[in-house]
Design an enzyme around this catalytic site. Structure first.
Site, PDB file in Angstrom:
ATOM      1  N   HIS A 123       0.952  -1.138  -0.009  1.00  0.00           N
ATOM      2  CA  HIS A 123      -0.021  -0.157   0.009  1.00  0.00           C
ATOM      3  C   HIS A 123       0.755   1.417   0.060  1.00  0.00           C
ATOM      4  O   HIS A 123       0.537   2.189  -0.670  1.00  0.00           O
ATOM      5  CB  HIS A 123      -0.963   0.184   1.263  1.00  0.00           C
ATOM      6  N   GLU A 124       1.649   1.079   1.155  1.00  0.00           N
ATOM      7  CA  GLU A 124       2.686   2.215   0.991  1.00  0.00           C
ATOM      8  C   GLU A 124       3.658   2.482  -0.143  1.00  0.00           C
ATOM      9  O   GLU A 124       3.643   3.885  -0.879  1.00  0.00           O
ATOM     10  CB  GLU A 124       3.525   2.444   2.346  1.00  0.00           C
ATOM     11  N   HIS A 127       1.617   4.592  -2.720  1.00  0.00           N
ATOM     12  CA  HIS A 127       1.721   5.885  -2.826  1.00  0.00           C
ATOM     13  C   HIS A 127       2.891   6.681  -3.751  1.00  0.00           C
ATOM     14  O   HIS A 127       2.779   7.399  -4.359  1.00  0.00           O
ATOM     15  CB  HIS A 127       1.705   6.343  -1.393  1.00  0.00           C
ATOM     16  N   ASP A 133      -4.990   7.413  -1.599  1.00  0.00           N
ATOM     17  CA  ASP A 133      -5.891   6.403  -0.833  1.00  0.00           C
ATOM     18  C   ASP A 133      -7.069   6.316  -1.481  1.00  0.00           C
ATOM     19  O   ASP A 133      -7.554   7.220  -2.087  1.00  0.00           O
ATOM     20  CB  ASP A 133      -6.263   6.960   0.706  1.00  0.00           C
TER      21      ASP A 133
END
Length: 187
Positions: A123-124, A127, A133
């Site tokens: 997920h990170e 980014h 998000d």
């Protein structure tokens, strides 16, 4: 017409016919396919990732298997990385400095609450690859992050997330195609 002249005429007609046939075959040959564009390679440094090193490698591998335009690799010793990975006691977060560059914090707070470390890492890294998000969201969306709940262990980006990263890193040469504003993501 002598036998010799007839043989000569036949030979000339054969050469003309063959050259015409070869010319036709050459003219109808399919053009070569365009050369594949090499993926942009982004490096990451896990020196400060503490107990999250394996999760970060797994999260990077998720992206490497999901997209073709960009690949994540551990930085070579002595080189500067595009992405710095750090462990701390806070909540996981990412700060981008530009597309493909920034810092990821693998926060122990989320892990202590039961969130899946590989999902956090993927997920990170999402980014850093330019994805925002997508909260609230289902477990099938990697970028839904913590809103999918602690039972969600899916580390894979969905089709829209994969397509967005591919678009972000569609290139001419070796630089991302889109301008990108620095941003802080607190998940």
């Amino acid at each position: 017409m002598t036998l010799r002249n007839a043989a000569r005429a036949l030979t000339i007609m054969l050469v003309v016919a063959l050259s015409w046939t070869i010319g036709q075959a050459t003219a109808s040959a399919a053009p070569a396919p365009p050369a594949a564009t090499a993926a942009i390679v982004l490096t990451y440094d896990t020196e400060g990732a503490a107990e999250f090193v394996d999760a970060v490698h797994s999260g990077a591998e998720v992206w490497n298997e999901s997209v073709a335009n960009v690949q994540l690799e551990p930085v070579a010793a002595g080189d500067e990385a595009n992405i710095e990975i750090l462990a701390d006691d806070g909540w996981p977060r990412a700060q981008t400095t530009s597309l493909g560059n920034g810092t990821v914090w693998m926060g122990r707070q989320a892990v202590n609450e039961g969130y899946h470390t590989i999902r956090i890492a993927a997920h990170e890294l999402g980014h850093i690859l330019g994805l925002p998000d997508a909260k609230p969201g289902p477990c099938s969306s990697l970028m839904s992050g913590s809103s999918a709940g602690v039972d969600c262990t899916n580390p894979d980006p969905d089709a829209a997330e994969r397509a967005a990263v591919e678009d972000n890193f569609a290139t001419v040469g070796n630089s991302p195609a889109h301008a990108y504003e620095p941003r802080m993501y607190l998940d």
